[in-house]
Design an enzyme around this catalytic site. Structure first.
Site, PDB file in Angstrom:
ATOM      1  N   SER A 173      -9.772   2.058   2.729  1.00  0.00           N
ATOM      2  CA  SER A 173      -8.876   2.816   1.899  1.00  0.00           C
ATOM      3  C   SER A 173      -7.832   1.990   1.144  1.00  0.00           C
ATOM      4  O   SER A 173      -7.275   2.470   0.170  1.00  0.00           O
ATOM      5  CB  SER A 173      -8.130   3.843   2.765  1.00  0.00           C
ATOM      6  OG  SER A 173      -7.282   3.184   3.690  1.00  0.00           O
TER       7      SER A 173
ATOM      8  N   LYS B 119       0.859  -1.183   0.000  1.00  0.00           N
ATOM      9  CA  LYS B 119       0.000   0.000   0.000  1.00  0.00           C
ATOM     10  C   LYS B 119       0.897   1.236   0.000  1.00  0.00           C
ATOM     11  O   LYS B 119       1.911   1.268   0.716  1.00  0.00           O
ATOM     12  CB  LYS B 119      -0.904  -0.017   1.241  1.00  0.00           C
ATOM     13  CG  LYS B 119      -1.932   1.119   1.277  1.00  0.00           C
ATOM     14  CD  LYS B 119      -2.837   1.007   2.512  1.00  0.00           C
ATOM     15  CE  LYS B 119      -3.906   2.105   2.532  1.00  0.00           C
ATOM     16  NZ  LYS B 119      -4.793   2.003   3.717  1.00  0.00           N
TER      17      LYS B 119
ATOM     18  N   SER C 240     -10.110  -0.362   6.898  1.00  0.00           N
ATOM     19  CA  SER C 240      -9.489  -0.195   5.582  1.00  0.00           C
ATOM     20  C   SER C 240      -8.792  -1.418   5.007  1.00  0.00           C
ATOM     21  O   SER C 240      -8.378  -1.407   3.850  1.00  0.00           O
ATOM     22  CB  SER C 240      -8.488   0.965   5.612  1.00  0.00           C
ATOM     23  OG  SER C 240      -9.189   2.188   5.624  1.00  0.00           O
TER      24      SER C 240
END
Lengths: 488, 501
Positions: free
Chosen positions: B156, B81, B180
């Site tokens: 997210s 990420k 997330s």
């Protein structure tokens, strides 16, 4: 109305830079004077993703201060973020302590004034909390821009906050000096005011004598010498009284002192004050200090000035004033104790007189600090011992002191020997000198006998002169009196 | 050599293939890089693809394999990420503010995985500064759900979830502040675990809400997540909230001998919070959840109703605490030292205002404003302190619940992946979709989401299991046995089949 109708209320906030090798939340060095930004780590620059880790050395120094002030050391205190934007504040917040500081309460005794006018006062502390320093903005021109130096960012500070217990600039300076001496005494801060290691903010207000509510205060920021502290407070007091007497009102504000004009001027009013949005820093766990840690730090503390003062009064028979003066700094106390060690405990009072008298005067004249004195404690102690055992008169002792100051010998005995300064105490030899003088000065003898006491002093002077100053004045006195009485 | 068996294979099979020299890491990594090149223009799961770096790391991994010093992840490709700092590579956090930021250091998680020999393919897309549940707030455009390209992948960590779902990477890292990892895992039909707060170091993880942020792992299965999570955990003295405890081998624990192979979950009590099964969830999710719970009972688990009376307060508490911390955490993005700075400005304040207004998107600005407000003088007690009280009440609910059960189960999200843009004008509606995930972060507990069916539109449905502190192994083991008995986690989106043709 006169100044005497007003009462002054002063509280001080002192930022003491802690003498740890590394910063409070990063491993970068705290050494002063490096090129800009070479001592700024990823944490100090506040790169994305970095986190603070607390330096235990900084906490330990806070504990030392807490113990020295006889304060409460919080078993659990909390680091909070103080949020504001400024280019030399890399994270956009300063890590500090807000609701729960590490040191709470405490007292320090100060001595105000000198000699007969001196008095003692106890100042109460509100708190002392750990925080990090910001960087520096360099407003010299860098291609039309300001520069930022983050070497100082993250340097550990203890902000030490007093109660508004002081009522004159002299008390404020005495407090600041006592605190300055204490942080150096317990070795948590180098006290270097030029380099900003010890900075004072003074909160000043005035009120009519007898008023029960405090007047509105103004805070004078960043005073980095005791002289400026005194000047700034005195100016501020005068300005506040004058403003009120002229029908004005004091508005809460932060002001700066300009050493060039000797005046304070407004930096920002309360309306412009930041809302710092304090909240507990989620990157740091609450600081927990267990009793064992405090106990260990306590065993490592040196004897504190208050205890030492009590000991000087009790063991050495010094007056409270002398004991206070000799414990005003670690260096003076160490010097005095070194002198006593060399002269013998019985001569402590005489040592005190010499340290506070001749030595202090000579250092002052030469603009030297006691740490740079040419006469060591052992040398002064040796000198005092020779006064005590009658080898030296006070007058000759001063000559020996001069010789030591000028490195004319390794110690007092060396100088006494080389310069043949040993006091003449052989009563037969002194009698011979007295007889000579009496025979050579019949006029003075006559005058004395007719009641002129002055003539006696002249005769003593003649005997001392004949001995080239070495005769024991006390013995000369005795023998001369006896001879004059006998011959009558 | 055909690509498909390797693209679809679980990490354990890739490990065997690498160790048996059926394929080299360079070949394996090339397969995935080529697949990203072919498919990611339409999915947009990656912000940065590091082809050269990945191949260099793969060569080093091959040398380790040849030398016999390979670990479980040596030579295995993965995605990070873009919230994790990676040395010498762009680290954008999905924001224009950091669109040109090259980190000079690696996050702890990144160094651990590098040291393990895992091969980073690049950085995955995300909601800007991890603020969002749809990956639509990314400065680099939305990621599309591999199951339906006009739907969001969740967020997210939507880029990581979509990458694993589309098999652009076998595994990927994520972070979970309010759901997330778990919510995008649910939306993309894969498995995602968020461990106990403090288990994964936050050093180098660009902070959104420090007291809630926690690194997590995505994989097709519990076993793949287990392999990745073990490699991500471990004490880090640079993070004061990192917990000092031994690293667990979660994958090995999955294969512990069983007393009764037919009832691998015998003795496990699963609590079903009545508040999680009240109104608000779709019939399809309700049905899929019920079916999954039936499956758990078949595997030997016992279910019982429990109560988390304050769980409904999690959304308001979360949306005070997280923005409060964010408003302070994001202050360092001021245009002074790095990141975006406005081209022209009148003075210092103008430089701050313009740089931050230009550099931050709408959702980030919204949360900074909310956070600044709730911390302001006169509002702190009413909002921030109240929210902290709620947080303690919620944690206390869980503490009590875990005296009655070993795990807690429920849907991961009350909805399946929504259409792109559907929530754009209604952020509060989007916040409310975090109802089942945020309580877990507020309490600092571990949670996992695994596939448990599909809705009528063919979009995945996830089941969430919540464990007590340090119950990661129990969560992974329960999910593993569920996955041994079901095939939801083996289903693949249609684009995969198309691409393979």
């Amino acid at each position: 109305m006169s100044r005497a109708d007003w009462e002054v209320v002063i509280g001080l906030e002192v930022h003491a830079q802690l003498n740890t090798e590394a910063k409070i939340f990063s491993g970068a060095s705290t050494a002063f004077g490096a090129s800009p930004n070479v001592q700024a780590s990823a944490v100090d620059v506040a790169l994305p993703g970095v986190l603070p880790v607390l330096n235990r050395g900084a906490v330990e120094r806070a504990i030392r201060l807490g113990l020295a002030l006889d304060a409460h050391i919080a078993p659990k205190s909390v680091f909070a973020r103080k949020n504001y934007f400024y280019p030399d504040l890399p994270k956009g917040y300063q890590i500090s302590q807000f609701e729960l500081p590490v040191v709470q309460g405490g007292t320090i005794n100060i001595q105000v004034g000198e000699g007969a006018a001196a008095y003692e006062k106890t100042i109460h502390l509100t708190r002392a909390h750990l925080e990090e320093d910001a960087g520096k903005s360099l407003h010299e021109d860098f291609h039309g821009m300001s520069g930022i130096d983050l070497n100082r960012a993250g340097t550990p500070l203890l902000e030490i906050v007093s109660e508004p217990d002081m009522s004159s600039s002299a008390e404020a300076v005495a407090y600041a000096r006592a605190l300055h001496a204490l942080v150096r005494w317990i070795d948590i801060c180098d006290g270097n005011m030029q380099e900003g290691s010890f900075r004072c903010d003074a909160n000043v207000s005035v009120r009519k004598k007898g008023a029960t509510v405090l007047g509105t205060r103004r805070e004078i920021k960043n005073l980095n010498s005791f002289r400026f502290l005194q000047q700034a407070i005195d100016f501020e007091i005068g300005w506040q009284i004058e403003t009120i007497e002229d029908g004005g009102a004091i508005v809460q504000a932060t002001v700066l002192f300009d050493p060039d004009t000797g005046e304070t001027r407004m930096m920002r009013s309360k309306e412009d004050a930041h809302d710092y949005r304090y909240f507990p820093d989620p990157d740091l766990l609450p600081l927990e200090i267990d009793p064992a840690w405090i106990a260990r730090v306590a065993t490592e503390l040196p004897e504190l000035p208050a205890a030492m003062k009590t000991r000087f009064i009790g063991d050495f028979g010094l007056s409270a004033y002398d004991a206070s003066t000799l414990t005003a700094s670690r260096e003076v106390a160490d010097y005095f104790q070194g002198t006593v060690a060399a002269a013998g405990k019985a001569q402590a009072k005489l040592c005190a007189n010499w340290v506070m008298g001749e030595l202090a005067a000579r250092l002052n004249k030469a603009e030297l600090d006691i740490t740079n004195t040419p006469v060591s404690p052992a040398q002064l102690g040796g000198l005092v011992a020779r006064i005590a055992d009658n080898t030296l008169s006070n007058a000759i002792a001063r000559k020996v002191f001069d010789a030591l100051w000028n490195h004319e010998g390794v110690d007092a005995d060396d100088i006494i020997g080389k310069q043949n300064l040993k006091q003449l105490t052989d009563s037969g030899a002194i009698e011979a000198l007295v007889d000579e003088v009496l025979a050579a000065n019949p006029k003075s003898v006559e005058e004395f006998r007719s009641g002129k006491e002055k003539a006696f002093n002249a005769l003593v002077g003649q005997v001392m002169k004949a001995s080239r100053g070495k005769a024991s004045p006390a013995q000369v006195n005795d023998i001369l009196r006896r001879k004059l009485a006998d011959d009558r | 050599m055909t690509a498909a068996p390797f693209i679809d294979a679980p990490v354990s099979a890739l490990r065997r293939a690498l160790d048996d020299k059926k394929i080299s890491s360079v070949e394996l990594v090339t397969l995935f890089l080529d697949r990203i090149a072919a498919l990611d223009t339409s999915i947009n799961a990656f912000i940065t693809v590091d082809r050269d770096g990945a191949l260099a790391a793969a060569r080093a991994a091959d040398a380790r394999i040849a030398a016999g010093t390979a670990g479980p992840l040596t030579g295995i490709p993965l995605g990070h990420k873009d919230v994790f700092c990676t040395e010498g590579m762009l680290t954008t956090c999905g924001s224009k503010m950091l669109a040109n930021f090259v980190s000079p250091y690696d996050a702890h998680v990144v160094s651990l995985l590098k040291a393990a020999g895992a091969v980073s393919l690049g950085k995955t897309n995300m909601d800007e500064f991890a603020m969002g549940s749809s990956t639509e707030s990314s400065h680099f455009g939305p990621t599309r759900n591999p199951w339906a390209s006009d739907h969001v992948p969740g967020g997210s960590s939507g880029g990581s979830a979509a990458a694993v779902a589309a098999r652009l990477a076998p595994i990927a890292t994520g972070t979970d502040t309010g759901g997330s990892v778990r919510q995008p895992a649910s939306f993309c039909g894969i498995t995602g675990i968020k461990p106990t707060y403090g288990l994964v170091s936050r050093y180098g993880l660009i902070a959104y809400a420090s007291s809630l942020d926690q690194g997590g792992a995505f994989g097709a299965s519990a076993e793949d997540c287990a392999l990745l999570l073990s490699a991500m955990t471990g004490f880090d003295r640079r993070d004061s909230t990192s917990l000092e405890r031994p690293v667990e081998d979660y994958a090995a624990a999955l294969h512990a001998p069983l007393a009764d192979a037919a009832k691998p979950l015998a003795g496990l009590t699963i609590g079903l919070p009545k508040e999680f099964f009240a109104a608000g969830m779709s019939d399809e999710i309700r049905a899929a959840t019920a079916a999954a719970l039936d499956q758990y009972r078949k595997l030997g688990a016992v279910t019982r109703e429990i109560s988390l009376p304050n769980a409904n307060l999690a959304i308001p508490a979360y949306y005070v605490i997280a923005p409060a911390e964010a408003s302070s955490n994001l202050s360092r993005f001021d245009g002074v030292r790095y990141g975006h700075r406005a081209a022209t400005y009148a003075d210092l304040d103008d430089m701050y205002c313009k740089s931050r207004s230009e550099g931050f998107g709408a959702e980030v600005q919204r949360r900074i404003l909310v956070g600044t407000y709730v911390l302001s003088h006169g509002y702190y007690d009413a909002y921030y302190l109240q929210a902290q009280k709620l947080r303690r009440l919620i944690a206390e609910d869980f503490r009590r619940a875990f005296t009655e059960c070993d795990l807690i189960a429920g849907p991961t999200s009350p909805v399946t992946a929504w259409a792109l843009g559907a929530m754009r004008d209604d952020p509060v509606q989007m916040y409310l979709a975090d109802i089942y995930t945020t309580p877990v972060n507020l309490a600092g507990l571990p949670g996992i989401s695994h596939p448990a069916g599909f809705d009528a539109a063919g979009l995945p449905i996830g089941l969430q299991l919540i464990g007590n502190y340090f119950a990661e192994s129990r969560l992974l083991t329960a999910t593993h046995h569920f996955q041994q008995a079901t095939d939801w986690h083996l289903r693949q989106p249609a684009l995969l089949t198309d691409a393979q043709k």
